[in-house]
Design a protein around this motif. Structure first.
Motif, PDB file in Angstrom:
ATOM      1  N   ARG A 142      -4.157  33.646  20.325  1.00  0.00           N
ATOM      2  CA  ARG A 142      -4.144  32.631  19.929  1.00  0.00           C
ATOM      3  C   ARG A 142      -5.259  31.932  19.116  1.00  0.00           C
ATOM      4  NH1 ARG A 142       0.120  27.700  19.981  1.00  0.00           N
ATOM      5  NH2 ARG A 142      -0.497  26.650  17.696  1.00  0.00           N
ATOM      6  N   GLU A 143      -5.640  31.962  17.788  1.00  0.00           N
ATOM      7  CA  GLU A 143      -6.892  32.129  17.101  1.00  0.00           C
ATOM      8  C   GLU A 143      -6.606  30.745  15.829  1.00  0.00           C
ATOM      9  OE1 GLU A 143      -8.170  35.819  15.092  1.00  0.00           O
ATOM     10  OE2 GLU A 143      -8.810  36.189  17.172  1.00  0.00           O
ATOM     11  N   LEU A 144      -8.155  30.069  15.860  1.00  0.00           N
ATOM     12  CA  LEU A 144      -8.323  29.189  15.116  1.00  0.00           C
ATOM     13  C   LEU A 144      -9.172  29.705  13.797  1.00  0.00           C
ATOM     14  CD1 LEU A 144      -8.402  26.200  13.555  1.00  0.00           C
ATOM     15  CD2 LEU A 144     -10.672  26.238  14.984  1.00  0.00           C
ATOM     16  N   TRP A 145      -8.397  29.988  12.247  1.00  0.00           N
ATOM     17  CA  TRP A 145      -9.151  30.683  11.072  1.00  0.00           C
ATOM     18  C   TRP A 145      -9.194  29.758  10.195  1.00  0.00           C
ATOM     19  CZ3 TRP A 145      -9.425  35.694  10.031  1.00  0.00           C
ATOM     20  CH2 TRP A 145     -10.069  37.010  10.933  1.00  0.00           C
ATOM     21  N   VAL A 146     -10.508  29.464   9.716  1.00  0.00           N
ATOM     22  CA  VAL A 146     -10.455  28.519   8.522  1.00  0.00           C
ATOM     23  C   VAL A 146     -10.775  28.774   7.257  1.00  0.00           C
ATOM     24  CG1 VAL A 146     -12.185  26.457   7.758  1.00  0.00           C
ATOM     25  CG2 VAL A 146     -11.604  26.791  10.513  1.00  0.00           C
ATOM     26  N   MET A 147     -10.286  27.910   6.084  1.00  0.00           N
ATOM     27  CA  MET A 147     -10.265  28.576   4.493  1.00  0.00           C
ATOM     28  C   MET A 147     -11.880  27.222   4.577  1.00  0.00           C
ATOM     29  SD  MET A 147      -6.457  28.413   3.797  1.00  0.00           S
ATOM     30  CE  MET A 147      -4.643  29.335   4.805  1.00  0.00           C
ATOM     31  N   TRP A 148     -12.266  28.535   3.136  1.00  0.00           N
ATOM     32  CA  TRP A 148     -13.460  27.785   2.740  1.00  0.00           C
ATOM     33  C   TRP A 148     -13.681  28.057   1.588  1.00  0.00           C
ATOM     34  CZ3 TRP A 148     -16.086  24.230   6.177  1.00  0.00           C
ATOM     35  CH2 TRP A 148     -15.987  25.011   7.279  1.00  0.00           C
ATOM     36  N   THR A 149     -14.168  26.782  -0.065  1.00  0.00           N
ATOM     37  CA  THR A 149     -14.236  27.610  -0.913  1.00  0.00           C
ATOM     38  C   THR A 149     -15.852  27.412  -0.857  1.00  0.00           C
ATOM     39  OG1 THR A 149     -14.183  24.910  -1.564  1.00  0.00           O
ATOM     40  CG2 THR A 149     -12.442  26.389  -1.776  1.00  0.00           C
ATOM     41  N   GLN A 170     -19.815  30.184   9.492  1.00  0.00           N
ATOM     42  CA  GLN A 170     -19.497  30.649   7.885  1.00  0.00           C
ATOM     43  C   GLN A 170     -18.893  30.979   8.055  1.00  0.00           C
ATOM     44  OE1 GLN A 170     -21.944  28.450   5.744  1.00  0.00           O
ATOM     45  NE2 GLN A 170     -21.658  27.073   7.268  1.00  0.00           N
ATOM     46  N   PRO A 171     -17.994  31.269   5.965  1.00  0.00           N
ATOM     47  CA  PRO A 171     -16.477  32.531   5.859  1.00  0.00           C
ATOM     48  C   PRO A 171     -17.629  33.265   5.192  1.00  0.00           C
ATOM     49  CG  PRO A 171     -17.433  30.438   4.079  1.00  0.00           C
ATOM     50  CD  PRO A 171     -18.361  29.934   4.806  1.00  0.00           C
ATOM     51  N   GLU A 172     -16.753  34.521   6.127  1.00  0.00           N
ATOM     52  CA  GLU A 172     -17.559  35.809   5.388  1.00  0.00           C
ATOM     53  C   GLU A 172     -17.157  36.883   4.312  1.00  0.00           C
ATOM     54  OE1 GLU A 172     -16.770  37.949   9.598  1.00  0.00           O
ATOM     55  OE2 GLU A 172     -17.197  36.642  10.790  1.00  0.00           O
ATOM     56  N   LEU A 173     -17.318  37.331   3.683  1.00  0.00           N
ATOM     57  CA  LEU A 173     -17.233  38.462   2.456  1.00  0.00           C
ATOM     58  C   LEU A 173     -17.279  39.841   2.984  1.00  0.00           C
ATOM     59  CD1 LEU A 173     -16.031  38.148  -0.305  1.00  0.00           C
ATOM     60  CD2 LEU A 173     -18.434  38.305  -0.953  1.00  0.00           C
ATOM     61  N   VAL A 185      -3.944  28.096  10.871  1.00  0.00           N
ATOM     62  CA  VAL A 185      -5.431  28.267  10.109  1.00  0.00           C
ATOM     63  C   VAL A 185      -5.688  26.512   9.051  1.00  0.00           C
ATOM     64  CG1 VAL A 185      -5.757  29.468   7.607  1.00  0.00           C
ATOM     65  CG2 VAL A 185      -4.321  30.330   9.446  1.00  0.00           C
ATOM     66  N   ARG A 186      -6.509  26.222   8.830  1.00  0.00           N
ATOM     67  CA  ARG A 186      -7.146  25.039   8.684  1.00  0.00           C
ATOM     68  C   ARG A 186      -7.433  25.753   7.379  1.00  0.00           C
ATOM     69  NH1 ARG A 186      -6.972  19.694   9.655  1.00  0.00           N
ATOM     70  NH2 ARG A 186      -8.812  18.224   8.771  1.00  0.00           N
ATOM     71  N   ASN A 187      -7.346  24.614   6.802  1.00  0.00           N
ATOM     72  CA  ASN A 187      -8.029  24.493   4.835  1.00  0.00           C
ATOM     73  C   ASN A 187      -8.753  23.283   4.890  1.00  0.00           C
ATOM     74  OD1 ASN A 187      -8.510  24.078   2.073  1.00  0.00           O
ATOM     75  ND2 ASN A 187      -5.940  24.362   1.870  1.00  0.00           N
TER      76      ASN A 187
END
Length: 178
Positions: free
Chosen positions: A23-30, A53-56, A73-75
């Protein structure tokens, strides 16, 4: 009858104990920023594990064949709704990430994706809302499902190994980011 029910319970308990759950927490960023080879600072959207920080491209997601993967998944993006579509995986329809067929995660909300990973291999995840735009803006990454027995591989196929480096290459059209 009681003996049969007991044997079924034993078999199910053994099967359940053999399966691991991650189980993992993932976060979406703009709010990401990436520096190109010429020094240009490029704003991008993306994913991160936890509140990093988001990765590319997005970070490598990993699981082991036969295990369960649960993604909270957190937005954190503003003000857009997003999804997570896990290409090539056998997920239930509600966790597929296609907006009109499953659900979207709105700004400052969290959604949970649940899936089994029955087939080893390298897959791809991305946001499925306005797919072309969101992938171009950076909302994608690799998913690696490792074989339960690392000495096995598909006949004629490539071995899947945690020792191999997974690299996702992509082109960027800077005009989409302005």
């Amino acid at each position: 009858m009681k003996v049969a029910a007991f044997l079924i319970w034993i078999c199910m308990s053994v099967a359940a104990s053999a399966q691991e759950t991650t189980r993992e927490l993932w976060v979406m960023w703009t709010t990401g920023e990436h520096v190109l080879h010429d020094g240009t600072q490029l704003p991008f959207w993306g994913f991160s594990k936890s509140f990093a920080q988001p990765e590319l491209p997005g970070p490598l997601m990993t699981s082991v064949e036969g295990d369960s993967l649960i993604l909270d998944v957190r937005n954190q993006s503003q003000p857009y709704a997003h999804t997570m579509h896990l290409h090539g995986t056998d997920v239930e329809q509600e966790y597929d990430g296609v907006p009109d067929l499953s659900w979207k995660i709105k700004h400052m909300e969290t959604g949970t994706y649940r899936m089994l990973t029955p087939h080893p291999g390298l897959y791809f995840y991305h946001c499925h809302v306005a797919s072309t735009l969101h992938v171009q803006l950076g909302m994608y990454g690799p998913l690696l499902v490792l074989p339960k027995d690392p000495t096995e591989s598909w006949e004629g196929g490539y071995a899947v190994s945690p020792e191999r480096t997974v690299t996702v290459l992509s082109d960027v059209d800077v005009s989409w980011h302005n």
